[in-house]
Design a protein around this motif. Structure first.
Motif, PDB file in Angstrom:
ATOM      1  N   ALA A 193      -8.376 -12.848 -11.199  1.00 14.22           N
ATOM      2  CA  ALA A 193      -9.516 -13.752 -11.057  1.00 14.22           C
ATOM      3  C   ALA A 193     -10.808 -12.950 -10.956  1.00 14.22           C
ATOM      4  N   GLY A 194     -11.823 -13.396 -11.658  1.00 14.18           N
ATOM      5  CA  GLY A 194     -13.094 -12.697 -11.700  1.00 14.18           C
ATOM      6  C   GLY A 194     -13.228 -11.804 -12.908  1.00 14.18           C
ATOM      7  N   SER A 195     -12.123 -11.584 -13.625  1.00 16.55           N
ATOM      8  CA  SER A 195     -12.146 -10.731 -14.821  1.00 16.55           C
ATOM      9  C   SER A 195     -11.526 -11.436 -16.029  1.00 16.55           C
ATOM     10  N   ARG A 196     -11.283 -12.723 -15.917  1.00 20.46           N
ATOM     11  CA  ARG A 196     -10.581 -13.447 -16.994  1.00 20.46           C
ATOM     12  C   ARG A 196     -11.478 -13.846 -18.161  1.00 20.46           C
ATOM     13  N   VAL A 197     -12.755 -14.038 -17.895  1.00 21.41           N
ATOM     14  CA  VAL A 197     -13.669 -14.481 -18.940  1.00 21.41           C
ATOM     15  C   VAL A 197     -14.722 -13.400 -19.144  1.00 21.41           C
ATOM     16  N   ARG A 198     -14.956 -13.087 -20.405  1.00 15.53           N
ATOM     17  CA  ARG A 198     -15.934 -12.054 -20.733  1.00 15.53           C
ATOM     18  C   ARG A 198     -16.904 -12.606 -21.767  1.00 15.53           C
ATOM     19  N   LEU A 199     -18.184 -12.380 -21.542  1.00 15.09           N
ATOM     20  CA  LEU A 199     -19.226 -12.789 -22.466  1.00 15.09           C
ATOM     21  C   LEU A 199     -19.360 -11.706 -23.525  1.00 15.09           C
ATOM     22  N   LEU A 200     -19.126 -12.074 -24.797  1.00 18.37           N
ATOM     23  CA  LEU A 200     -19.152 -11.090 -25.875  1.00 18.37           C
ATOM     24  C   LEU A 200     -20.532 -10.949 -26.519  1.00 18.37           C
ATOM     25  N   ALA A 201     -21.355 -11.979 -26.403  1.00 20.42           N
ATOM     26  CA  ALA A 201     -22.700 -11.936 -26.985  1.00 20.42           C
ATOM     27  C   ALA A 201     -23.612 -12.847 -26.175  1.00 20.42           C
ATOM     28  N   ILE A 202     -24.918 -12.592 -26.248  1.00 24.55           N
ATOM     29  CA  ILE A 202     -25.874 -13.442 -25.550  1.00 24.55           C
ATOM     30  C   ILE A 202     -26.016 -14.742 -26.338  1.00 24.55           C
ATOM     31  N   PRO A 203     -25.713 -15.883 -25.703  1.00 27.35           N
ATOM     32  CA  PRO A 203     -25.825 -17.153 -26.423  1.00 27.35           C
ATOM     33  C   PRO A 203     -27.291 -17.538 -26.638  1.00 27.35           C
ATOM     34  N   PHE A 204     -27.602 -18.004 -27.849  1.00 25.84           N
ATOM     35  CA  PHE A 204     -28.960 -18.434 -28.167  1.00 25.84           C
ATOM     36  C   PHE A 204     -28.910 -19.448 -29.306  1.00 25.84           C
ATOM     37  N   THR A 205     -29.979 -20.192 -29.447  1.00 22.51           N
ATOM     38  CA  THR A 205     -30.131 -21.119 -30.559  1.00 22.51           C
ATOM     39  C   THR A 205     -31.603 -21.392 -30.790  1.00 22.51           C
ATOM     40  N   LYS A 206     -32.066 -21.164 -31.988  1.00 19.98           N
ATOM     41  CA  LYS A 206     -33.442 -21.453 -32.402  1.00 19.98           C
ATOM     42  C   LYS A 206     -34.491 -21.121 -31.339  1.00 19.98           C
ATOM     43  N   GLY A 207     -34.496 -19.902 -30.876  1.00 18.53           N
ATOM     44  CA  GLY A 207     -35.525 -19.484 -29.935  1.00 18.53           C
ATOM     45  C   GLY A 207     -35.196 -19.691 -28.468  1.00 18.53           C
ATOM     46  N   THR A 208     -34.139 -20.400 -28.154  1.00 14.52           N
ATOM     47  CA  THR A 208     -33.735 -20.582 -26.761  1.00 14.52           C
ATOM     48  C   THR A 208     -32.601 -19.604 -26.467  1.00 14.52           C
ATOM     49  N   VAL A 209     -32.850 -18.704 -25.524  1.00  6.90           N
ATOM     50  CA  VAL A 209     -31.834 -17.729 -25.131  1.00  6.90           C
ATOM     51  C   VAL A 209     -31.278 -18.164 -23.783  1.00  6.90           C
ATOM     52  N   PHE A 210     -29.966 -18.235 -23.695  1.00  4.39           N
ATOM     53  CA  PHE A 210     -29.300 -18.649 -22.467  1.00  4.39           C
ATOM     54  C   PHE A 210     -28.896 -17.417 -21.678  1.00  4.39           C
TER      55      PHE A 210
END
Length: 126
Positions: free
Chosen positions: A9-26
């Motif tokens: 737990a705490g290592s199960r999900v990994r962000l592979l890229a910065i999510p974004f869409t049309k100028g909005t960066v999450f």
């Protein structure tokens, strides 16, 4: 996202890229909110609040603005579409979508009601 169910737990999900869409960066907070929504409502599509706000903003920018000239068919289409909406009087940001054009009280011969709603100029809030 990459999900590794066998990790601790705490290592199960990994962000592979910065999510974004049309100028909005999450950011990390947006991803965390999405993961919490998924955990609380498994199997149900989720939409983080920032995504909802982005869609609402895009909807307003593409909307028909006051002062836009419409032909008769366009006006009928807008009126019919608004009749199917749950809250047609405001956009998602709370801006009004309708404009008062005429007071029907005088036409309906209701003088007391007409006087009560008579326009008396701009309101001043103090």
């Amino acid at each position: 996202l990459e999900v590794r169910p066998d990790e601790e737990a705490g290592s199960r999900v990994r962000l592979l890229a910065i999510p974004f869409t049309k100028g909005t960066v999450f950011g990390a907070a947006d991803v965390h909110e999405m993961l919490c929504l998924l955990r609380e409502n498994p199997g149900v599509p989720c939409r983080p609040s920032r995504v909802s706000a982005m869609f609402a903003s895009r909807a307003c920018r593409s909307a028909i603005m006051i002062g836009t000239v419409l032909n008769q068919q366009q006006m009928v289409e807008v009126k019919n579409h608004m009749g199917t909406m749950e809250q047609p009087w405001n956009c998602p940001h709370g801006r009004p979508t309708m404009r008062h054009l005429y007071d029907l009280a005088p036409v309906l011969d209701q003088p007391k009601r007409a006087a009560r709603y008579e326009y008396k100029g701009p309101a001043v809030v103090r």
